[in-house]
Design a protein around this motif. Structure first.
Motif, PDB file in Angstrom:
ATOM      1  N   UNK A  89       0.844  -1.204   0.000  1.00 47.60           N
ATOM      2  CA  UNK A  89       0.000   0.000   0.000  1.00 47.60           C
ATOM      3  C   UNK A  89       0.872   1.243   0.000  1.00 47.60           C
ATOM      4  N   UNK A  91       2.708   4.781  -1.879  1.00 48.06           N
ATOM      5  CA  UNK A  91       2.352   5.936  -2.704  1.00 48.06           C
ATOM      6  C   UNK A  91       3.475   6.151  -3.706  1.00 48.06           C
ATOM      7  N   UNK A  93       4.325   8.022  -6.213  1.00 45.94           N
ATOM      8  CA  UNK A  93       4.944   9.298  -6.604  1.00 45.94           C
ATOM      9  C   UNK A  93       5.619   9.999  -5.425  1.00 45.94           C
ATOM     10  N   UNK A  94       5.408   9.479  -4.233  1.00 41.19           N
ATOM     11  CA  UNK A  94       6.035  10.104  -3.072  1.00 41.19           C
ATOM     12  C   UNK A  94       7.390   9.457  -2.797  1.00 41.19           C
ATOM     13  N   UNK A 102       4.595   8.346   6.572  1.00 41.55           N
ATOM     14  CA  UNK A 102       3.342   8.949   6.125  1.00 41.55           C
ATOM     15  C   UNK A 102       2.267   9.013   7.203  1.00 41.55           C
ATOM     16  N   UNK A 105       3.727  12.720   9.349  1.00 38.76           N
ATOM     17  CA  UNK A 105       4.881  13.373   8.742  1.00 38.76           C
ATOM     18  C   UNK A 105       5.459  14.392   9.718  1.00 38.76           C
ATOM     19  N   UNK A 111       2.500  23.782   9.368  1.00 39.68           N
ATOM     20  CA  UNK A 111       2.298  22.614   8.530  1.00 39.68           C
ATOM     21  C   UNK A 111       3.406  22.360   7.530  1.00 39.68           C
ATOM     22  N   UNK A 113       6.781  20.745   6.159  1.00 35.00           N
ATOM     23  CA  UNK A 113       7.482  19.496   6.410  1.00 35.00           C
ATOM     24  C   UNK A 113       8.837  19.797   7.019  1.00 35.00           C
TER      25      UNK A 113
ATOM     26  N   UNK B  76     -11.363  17.049 -10.565  1.00 39.43           N
ATOM     27  CA  UNK B  76     -11.332  18.035 -11.636  1.00 39.43           C
ATOM     28  C   UNK B  76     -12.358  19.092 -11.255  1.00 39.43           C
ATOM     29  N   UNK B 199       2.757  19.494   4.683  1.00 42.03           N
ATOM     30  CA  UNK B 199       2.058  18.239   4.917  1.00 42.03           C
ATOM     31  C   UNK B 199       0.805  18.182   4.040  1.00 42.03           C
ATOM     32  N   UNK B 200       0.101  19.307   3.969  1.00 39.57           N
ATOM     33  CA  UNK B 200      -1.105  19.392   3.143  1.00 39.57           C
ATOM     34  C   UNK B 200      -0.789  19.018   1.683  1.00 39.57           C
ATOM     35  N   UNK B 202       1.748  17.268   0.492  1.00 36.99           N
ATOM     36  CA  UNK B 202       2.091  15.851   0.348  1.00 36.99           C
ATOM     37  C   UNK B 202       0.837  14.986   0.379  1.00 36.99           C
ATOM     38  N   UNK B 203      -0.104  15.413   1.233  1.00 40.39           N
ATOM     39  CA  UNK B 203      -1.352  14.677   1.366  1.00 40.39           C
ATOM     40  C   UNK B 203      -2.116  14.688   0.040  1.00 40.39           C
ATOM     41  N   UNK B 206      -0.522  12.297  -2.229  1.00 44.43           N
ATOM     42  CA  UNK B 206      -0.743  10.942  -1.730  1.00 44.43           C
ATOM     43  C   UNK B 206      -2.153  10.466  -2.083  1.00 44.43           C
ATOM     44  N   UNK B 209      -2.487   9.651  -5.595  1.00 44.82           N
ATOM     45  CA  UNK B 209      -1.787   8.414  -5.915  1.00 44.82           C
ATOM     46  C   UNK B 209      -2.572   7.179  -5.539  1.00 44.82           C
ATOM     47  N   UNK B 210      -3.016   7.144  -4.298  1.00 47.67           N
ATOM     48  CA  UNK B 210      -3.627   5.924  -3.774  1.00 47.67           C
ATOM     49  C   UNK B 210      -4.413   6.284  -2.523  1.00 47.67           C
ATOM     50  N   UNK B 213      -4.533   3.720   0.298  1.00 46.95           N
ATOM     51  CA  UNK B 213      -3.329   3.638   1.129  1.00 46.95           C
ATOM     52  C   UNK B 213      -3.311   4.763   2.157  1.00 46.95           C
ATOM     53  N   UNK B 214      -3.803   5.918   1.754  1.00 45.54           N
ATOM     54  CA  UNK B 214      -3.845   7.049   2.682  1.00 45.54           C
ATOM     55  C   UNK B 214      -4.786   6.721   3.840  1.00 45.54           C
ATOM     56  N   UNK B 215      -5.910   6.122   3.505  1.00 45.91           N
ATOM     57  CA  UNK B 215      -6.861   5.757   4.548  1.00 45.91           C
ATOM     58  C   UNK B 215      -6.246   4.713   5.474  1.00 45.91           C
ATOM     59  N   UNK B 263      -7.660  23.572 -17.622  1.00 48.61           N
ATOM     60  CA  UNK B 263      -7.323  22.151 -17.589  1.00 48.61           C
ATOM     61  C   UNK B 263      -6.236  21.860 -18.619  1.00 48.61           C
ATOM     62  N   UNK B 267      -2.696  19.972 -17.960  1.00 50.12           N
ATOM     63  CA  UNK B 267      -2.358  18.675 -18.569  1.00 50.12           C
ATOM     64  C   UNK B 267      -1.185  18.809 -19.536  1.00 50.12           C
ATOM     65  N   UNK B 276      -2.164  12.734  -8.651  1.00 50.81           N
ATOM     66  CA  UNK B 276      -0.982  12.241  -7.960  1.00 50.81           C
ATOM     67  C   UNK B 276       0.357  12.566  -8.577  1.00 50.81           C
ATOM     68  N   UNK B 277       0.377  13.036  -9.810  1.00 52.36           N
ATOM     69  CA  UNK B 277       1.637  13.272 -10.491  1.00 52.36           C
ATOM     70  C   UNK B 277       1.596  14.579 -11.260  1.00 52.36           C
TER      71      UNK B 277
ATOM     72  N   UNK D 136      -7.310  13.323 -23.367  1.00 50.94           N
ATOM     73  CA  UNK D 136      -7.913  14.609 -23.054  1.00 50.94           C
ATOM     74  C   UNK D 136      -7.299  15.709 -23.930  1.00 50.94           C
ATOM     75  N   UNK D 137      -5.963  15.736 -23.971  1.00 49.12           N
ATOM     76  CA  UNK D 137      -5.272  16.781 -24.728  1.00 49.12           C
ATOM     77  C   UNK D 137      -5.376  16.544 -26.224  1.00 49.12           C
TER      78      UNK D 137
END
Ligand SMILES: Nc1ncnc2c1ncn2[C@@H]1O[C@H](COP(=O)(O)OP(=O)(O)OP(=O)(O)O)[C@@H](O)[C@H]1O
Ligand SMILES: Nc1ncnc2c1ncn2[C@@H]1O[C@H](COP(=O)(O)OP(=O)(O)OP(=O)(O)O)[C@@H](O)[C@H]1O
Ligand SMILES: [Mg+2]
Ligand SMILES: [Mg+2]
Lengths: 505, 333, 289, 333
Positions: A89, A91, A93-94, A102, A105, A111, A113, B76, B199-200, B202-203, B206, B209-210, B213-215, B263, B267, B276-277, D136-137
């Motif tokens: 599980x 991430x 891209x991190x 995680x 943090x 806030x 880092x 979006x 932190x915000x 990164x969240x 995250x 991304x997933x 996983x965050x949950x 948008x 993009x 996530x990216x 999209x693009x």
């Protein structure tokens, strides 16, 4: 003494499946308690309840005497329960450090880092699992499965594992070297009095690490015993309801013509040099051994064209074949069971039947139309052969237990009937009983004239299965061992050789 | 042995340079475009024209900055154009309240615009996160609601004639650069710091991304989602103010289709539509590409229809070029 | 139908988000209240090009059993089939704003009266003010409305008439899709490409607002003259300061009311055809001759 | 154990009913809407009005059918409105060729529309799959290219006066239902068969879920992607013909914003914007909801701006309702 964790009459159902049924379990303060059982027996289900992911339909849980009713993973973490789940599980891209820390943090005012503290903490954690050379700032994507697994473990080691540390098949992707490192950590935590729950299909690990072991079968508890009072054969009997006949090593059929050969193969990330040369014959099972990161996965992927046209030459039946993509490979009769079942092997939200037929669609189609019955029949057939526990061919692969997912991936390639089959960690997360079945099955395939190339981190598995073992070390062949000379020491020695500078043995 | 993971150092260095290259990829497309126009349209490189381009991209840049937050978190926001109109007409109405002293009215107007933007954004985030419904649909709904409200409150009329002190900002310059563009740039820089250093931020990555996983790591993605969409909304509020000060009108039909432009900037800048990216540096480059393209083709005297065709082709070309860059960096890595 | 109580008149507008049509509708509603004796059902569509939506609106009005329809068609031909069907089923139809295509009407065997201004003539009036101010040889550009929109086409033609008549030189003509912001950007760039522009003809006032801002930003206020079309309230200050030289009022708020009047006449038994032209007024700004 | 599939029959039945419930969720929202309008607007349930609604949703239904393919495979097509205009004007131009007999000209025109649509769609698919760039693009670029081309070939003029035999189709009825709607329905049914019963459909779902797993199973997602977008394009070509026969004109500015409506129908219908999940049955319900909403509010005499606000709210409400349905079915399951 009140137990650290206590489960009473726990029940959990999913549509068509009773995952847990009346489970009573006490985990004593400071003990390391193993959960054993076949694939789909309910081990991970217990853990998901503890972790607050699912809620029990029946029964109660108590943590250190207090009622424990986590409504979310947040509650579980607050209560001090830390879990390394069976599936990754992370991430992608991190960065490594961000993934490691995680849950909380390190932050400064407003806030922001605290990157310095993050690096420091991350380094310390990486150190503990033997990833000292990994940069904390590197992104996680691009790391191998084994490294990711170690990061998951390191994550849970933060604050020394909390009150209860749960490890669900942590060693499934690790080679002996990393596993050893992990066991050292577990011993250290045990010495500190941490309570742990340990799930594994490797009985040796259970006996080496755990105080007691509980066996689950079909969602019910079969037995709970001190490891000192039981033995591996007894445990197996409790798990599968019968003894496992001691198996003769798998023997392939008569060795035939050269099925697959590579010359000057240079996989992705390979070190400079002439590249790899080797061949696999029909009727043969050839193993590739090596440490994590030795590049075994890359060899298979290169032959398969998974990362683009391979650098080097690939021969099928003695003839050079141009492989530009996996489609060319399958057209040439080569199959690859990938290492990462979740990302590369399965279409998780689709049914087990659909996943089973994915690599052999022509076998379940007529004039461009799907033959749903043929597809379901195939799924049911292989579920029978591999003892896959699923509620039906329509059950989405994502709802299966980890081991059963792996069996579906295997079924996919068995159904595809490739003449040359490459398998990357084929028995990841598969229980002892089923493993024996699978070994026998692979043996029958070889006897039937297929050529098999197997990568595994479990040396006993390779030793049991293979006619020859090629040992990779740092991307180069360190040697080849014939069946007569098989021994763990010999193979490990070769696997380490590339890392010992000039004094390679 | 003991050297546990012996050759990680090398790929790591590769990865760093790959990251730089990643942003550079679309930068190369931009440079090519600039070079072409410099040759094809003599006035293109002139100081005034550069300044014009910056003015022209300002609003899109602000909207795209906010949009980057929504997209990075895996959502979006289709409502930005309509909410911008609502912000503008509310701000305009407040600013024209005669009962208030001018400065107060302007201040309140700006606050109102921000307030409306943040409220709309937070509502988008709340509805989509609380009920787990696609933000695409929620913000499509918001688009209609906001546009309808903007029309209803103004009765479809244009609001005009704002205090001169306020309007002056719209065309003011600092160090030869439009003040409003500098504001947009500052906002983008702030956003960049938030995304990469807090932190915000990164969240947000995250969750994009997933989320599962965050949950599992014990977080509640809900709060972050609402906040991220509120940031998008705040940017919309700011963009509305910039619009009003620059064009000295506020009407309920402004901003139609602005969402697509924003948008597109995000993009083209390399941020993944699935979240996530990506980065705000890319968004900046994306917005500039769109701006340069519109400007340069007019300077070259290309007719309207052909201009539209070429714009389409260049947008595609830019991302295709970018994919070669990605492939190159992958084969290096 | 009319026998059964007060007649119902459907008013089919274009996008009410457009100030011009909003005015028109409000004028109609006010007129209905003042005059009385009939029920007015106004409907609009989402956007200028939403032909489909307008056809739906006509169909819905027929469903509701109206006695007459006053329509500002989104397209001069595509709306004819449903409207012709309405006529044949006895519903009276009056055409406002943009005229139905005569040929198409002939083909469908209907002759619907058109109540509306002559956009082309109006644009010519506005353009002539610019021609007068610049004199022969003055260099001008046109900023057009939506390509393909009837009004945009008519106004461009009118401006071209003025250019020809006044001996002006047209150096560029581009669309800004009726929008303030786009007009601002597009005109800024036109000005960079042609620094010698002396005059601009804008197809509507919204775009003129953006163009005037662009001129101000370049510090060319007064040096470049602007004329446009519509006379919305927002251009009043520009007319007063002379930043806008002229615009044209087509009395939109009366247009629909006039249409309703004609429709009532038809319900009363008259049969109207042809073009009933409505008033156009040139509104001159400060400095206009 | 080894009893491989002990209780297959039961869960399968479960699953079947859950699937029904899945589509039913949004169906409940639709029923509620219909019931409401039936009470609030007396004419709503009349035969003429029902027929009007079906006519009004026809084009969106066809576009949404095609859009479902693009979205299921994990992409999106923003160019449908603009390509539809291009198809229409090309078809219109061909149909008006005097040299040809009427029937031939009409036939060629229809073929041309289909051809242009398929070509544009396949090009979208090709570019995005070959270079791995976001659809999209690519389709945003195509939007501009197609619109520019449509304007250029017609010089912004409307094409009109088509053969009566052709125009007659647009308003023809069969069994009391508009022929064009029946065509759209047939197309949807065909699409449903393709998606649920054929290898191609299977590939679309699988790629939308996990392209990498499909690729590593020895398939070439590329072909399927190009084909899926070509299907989207084919639907656009058909929609263009329906447009021309229904409105008896073809102009280059038609179809502006149609993409959003089509996407909305697909997403309201429960198809996931990230691909791999959804069905054409949902799309049908989504398109009907949008159509009923627009029609019913007009019949109720709601003023335009309020209508827009309500439309927005109902769109949001529909998906929120749907989320409760999903939760319910999950807890049942
Ligand atoms: N979300 C779910 N929906 C339906 N069935 C589920 C779900 N999660 C688990 N199951 C079922 O519950 C049973 C127990 O699964 P569990 O993951 O606990 O097995 P396990 O003992 O961990 O097996 P393994 O050794 O393969 O990991 C399995 O039959 C599985 O299919
Ligand atoms: N930091 C890194 N950057 C780039 N590539 C890396 C990095 N770390 C590992 N790799 C590549 O990935 C491989 C590691 O994958 P993995 O850990 O799965 O080992 P493997 O030998 O390939 O397979 P196995 O896990 O089966 O042993 C290495 O061979 C290397 O080529
Ligand atoms: Mg498990
Ligand atoms: Mg590997």
């Amino acid at each position: 003494m009140t137990p650290m964790l206590s489960l009473r009459g726990i029940g959990k159902r999913f549509p068509g499946v009773v995952a847990l049924d009346g489970v009573d379990l006490d985990i004593a303060q400071g003990e390391t308690h193993a959960l054993a059982g076949e694939n789909g027996a309910g081990k991970s289900s217990v853990i998901r309840l503890l972790a607050g992911i699912h809620r029990p339909d029946a029964g109660t849980m108590a943590l250190a005497g207090e009622p424990y009713t986590p409504a979310s993973p947040t509650d579980a973490i607050r209560a001090g329960i830390r879990v390394v789940h069976q599936e990754l599980n992370l991430l992608p891209a991190l960065s490594v450090a961000e993934n490691l820390l995680f849950e909380r943090l390190p932050r400064r005012a407003l806030g922001f880092l605290d990157r310095r503290r993050m690096d420091e903490e991350a380094r310390a954690l990486l150190d503990r699992v033997g990833l000292a050379d990994l940069s904390p700032r590197a992104p996680v994507e691009g790391l191998g499965v084994a490294q990711c697994q170690l990061i998951e473990i390191a994550k849970a080691l933060r604050s020394d594992g909390g009150r209860v540390l749960v490890l669900d098949e942590p060693t499934a992707t690790l080679t002996p070297r990393e596993s050893g490192r992990l066991f050292e950590q577990i011993e250290a935590l045990k010495a500190r009095g941490l309570t742990m729950i340990y799930v594994s299909h490797h009985l040796a690990e259970i006996f080496a690490l755990c105080n007691r072991v509980t066996v689950l079968r079909n969602g019910r508890i079969v037995s709970t015993e001190r490891t000192a009072d039981t033995s591996p054969p007894e445990l197996v009997r409790a798990m599968i309801g019968r003894s496992l006949a001691t198996q003769a090593p798998v023997s392939g059929g008569p060795v035939g013509a050269e099925a697959l050969a590579v010359r000057r193969l240079r996989p992705k990330g390979a070190p400079p040099g002439p590249g790899l040369d080797f061949a696999v014959r029909y009727g043969e099972i050839v193993g590739i051994a090596g440490l994590v990161g030795a590049g075994r996965t890359e060899v298979l992927r290169a032959i398969y064209g998974a990362d683009g046209p391979p650098r080097g030459e690939v021969f099928r039946d003695g003839k050079a074949v141009a492989i530009r993509s996996p489609r060319d490979a399958t057209a040439a009769g080569i199959g690859l069971l990938t290492e990462d079942r979740k990302a590369e092997g399965l279409v998780l939200s689709m049914s087990s039947a659909i996943n089973t037929s994915l690599a052999a669609l022509p076998r379940v189609t007529r004039a461009g139309f799907m033959r749903a019955d043929a597809e379901r029949a195939a799924c049911v057939r292989y579920a029978g052969e591999l003892a896959t526990r699923l509620s039906g061919p329509g059950q989405p692969a994502g709802q299966l237990s980890g081991g059963n997912q792996q069996k579906v991936v295997l079924a996919k390639w068995l159904f595809a009937e490739a003449r040359v089959l490459m398998l990357d960690e084929p028995t990841r997360g598969i229980d002892v009983g089923a493993k024996a079945e699978i070994y026998a099955l692979l043996g029958r395939l070889a006897a039937g004239g297929r050529a098999l190339l197997v990568v595994s981190s479990e040396l006993p598995e390779l030793i049991h299965l293979c006619d020859r073992i090629l040992v990779l070390s740092r991307g180069r062949f360190a040697g080849e061992v014939a069946r007569a000379d098989f021994s763990e020491e010999r193979i490990l020695g070769l696997a380490y050789s590339g890392y010992m500078g000039e004094t390679a043995s | 042995m003991s050297a546990a993971t012996p050759d990680t150092a090398l790929p790591l260095r590769f990865r760093r340079s790959r990251l730089l290259l990643r942003d550079a990829g679309i930068g190369v497309a931009l440079l090519a475009l600039v070079a072409f126009f410099a040759l094809a349209a003599p006035d293109f490189l002139s100081g005034t024209n550069m300044s014009n381009i910056l003015t022209q991209i300002t609003i899109n840049l602000i909207l795209a900055t906010g949009m980057t937050f929504a997209i990075l978190i895996g959502g979006i926001d289709l409502s930005v154009g309509a909410v911008m109109a609502l912000c503008a007409v509310v701000a305009g109405t407040v600013m024209k309240l005669d009962a208030l002293p001018e400065v107060v009215a302007v201040g309140l107007g700006i606050a109102a615009s921000l307030g409306v933007g943040i409220a709309a954004g937070a509502l988008n985030g709340f509805v989509s996160a609380f009920w787990g419904v696609p933000s695409f649909i929620v913000t499509l709904g918001m688009l209609n609601v906001a546009r309808g409200l903007a029309l209803e409150v103004t009765n479809a009329r244009t609001i005009y004639d704002f205090p001169d002190s306020f309007i002056a900002f719209g065309t003011a310059s600092l160090f030869g650069l439009p003040v409003m563009f500098l504001l947009a740039l500052a906002l983008l820089a702030l956003g960049w710091v938030v995304l990469t250093r807090t932190v915000f931020g990164r969240m947000i990555y995250a969750i994009g991304n997933n989320e599962e996983a965050v949950r599992l790591s014990g977080h509640r993605p809900f709060d972050t989602k609402v906040l991220a969409f509120a940031v998008t909304g705040a940017c919309v509020g700011i963009a509305a103010i910039v619009y009003v000060t620059r064009l000295s009108i506020a009407n309920p039909i402004l901003g139609v289709g602005f969402e697509l432009n924003a948008i597109a900037a995000v993009i083209i800048g390399g941020t993944s539509l699935s979240g996530g990216r990506g980065s705000l540096v890319g968004t900046l480059l994306g917005a500039i590409i769109i701006g340069v393209l519109g400007n340069g083709l007019i300077l070259m005297g290309v007719t309207d229809f052909i201009r539209q065709i070429i714009t389409g082709l260049v947008i595609i070309l830019a991302v295709v070029l970018d994919s070669y860059r990605a492939r190159l960096s992958r084969s290096l890595g | 139908r009319a026998a059964g109580g007060t007649p119902k008149i459907g008013l089919v507008m274009k996008s009410l988000a457009n100030e011009f049509f909003k005015d028109m509708q409000e004028g109609a509603v006010a007129y209905a209240k003042k005059r009385g004796g009939f029920e007015l059902i106004p409907v609009g569509i989402q956007s200028e090009t939403d032909i489909d939506g307008q056809i739906a609106a006509v169909e819905n009005l027929l469903t509701r059993g109206v006695d007459a329809i006053v329509i500002a068609p989104a397209d001069s031909r595509a709306l004819l089939p449903p409207v012709a069907r309405a006529v044949k089923s006895g519903v009276k139809v009056i055409n406002i704003d943009v005229a139905f295509d005569p040929e198409s009407m002939k083909k469908r065997g209907v002759d619907i009266a058109f109540v509306g201004p002559d956009n082309r003539a109006g644009a010519k009036m506005s353009g002539e003010v610019l021609a007068q101010a610049l004199g022969r040889g003055g260099k001008v550009v046109i900023v057009e409305g939506n390509p393909g929109a009837e009004n945009a086409t008519q106004r461009k033609l009118g401006y071209q008439d003025a250019i020809t008549a006044g001996g002006l030189t047209l150096i560029d003509s581009r669309t800004a899709h009726w929008e303030t912001e786009e007009a601002n950007s597009v005109f800024t760039d036109m000005l960079t490409a042609h620094p010698d522009i002396q005059g601009v003809m804008a197809a509507n006032d919204s775009m003129a607002l953006g163009i005037v801002k662009a001129i101000q930003a370049r510090g060319k206020t007064g040096a470049i003259k602007v004329v446009s079309f519509d006379d919305i309230p927002a251009v009043k200050p520009l007319l007063e300061s002379g930043a806008l030289l002229a615009t044209v009022d087509q009395f939109g708020s009366q247009l629909a009311a006039d249409g309703i009047d004609e429709a009532l006449k038809e319900i009363g038994g008259q049969n109207l055809t042809g073009w009933i032209k409505t008033e156009l007024k040139l509104v001159k700004g400060k400095g206009a001759a």
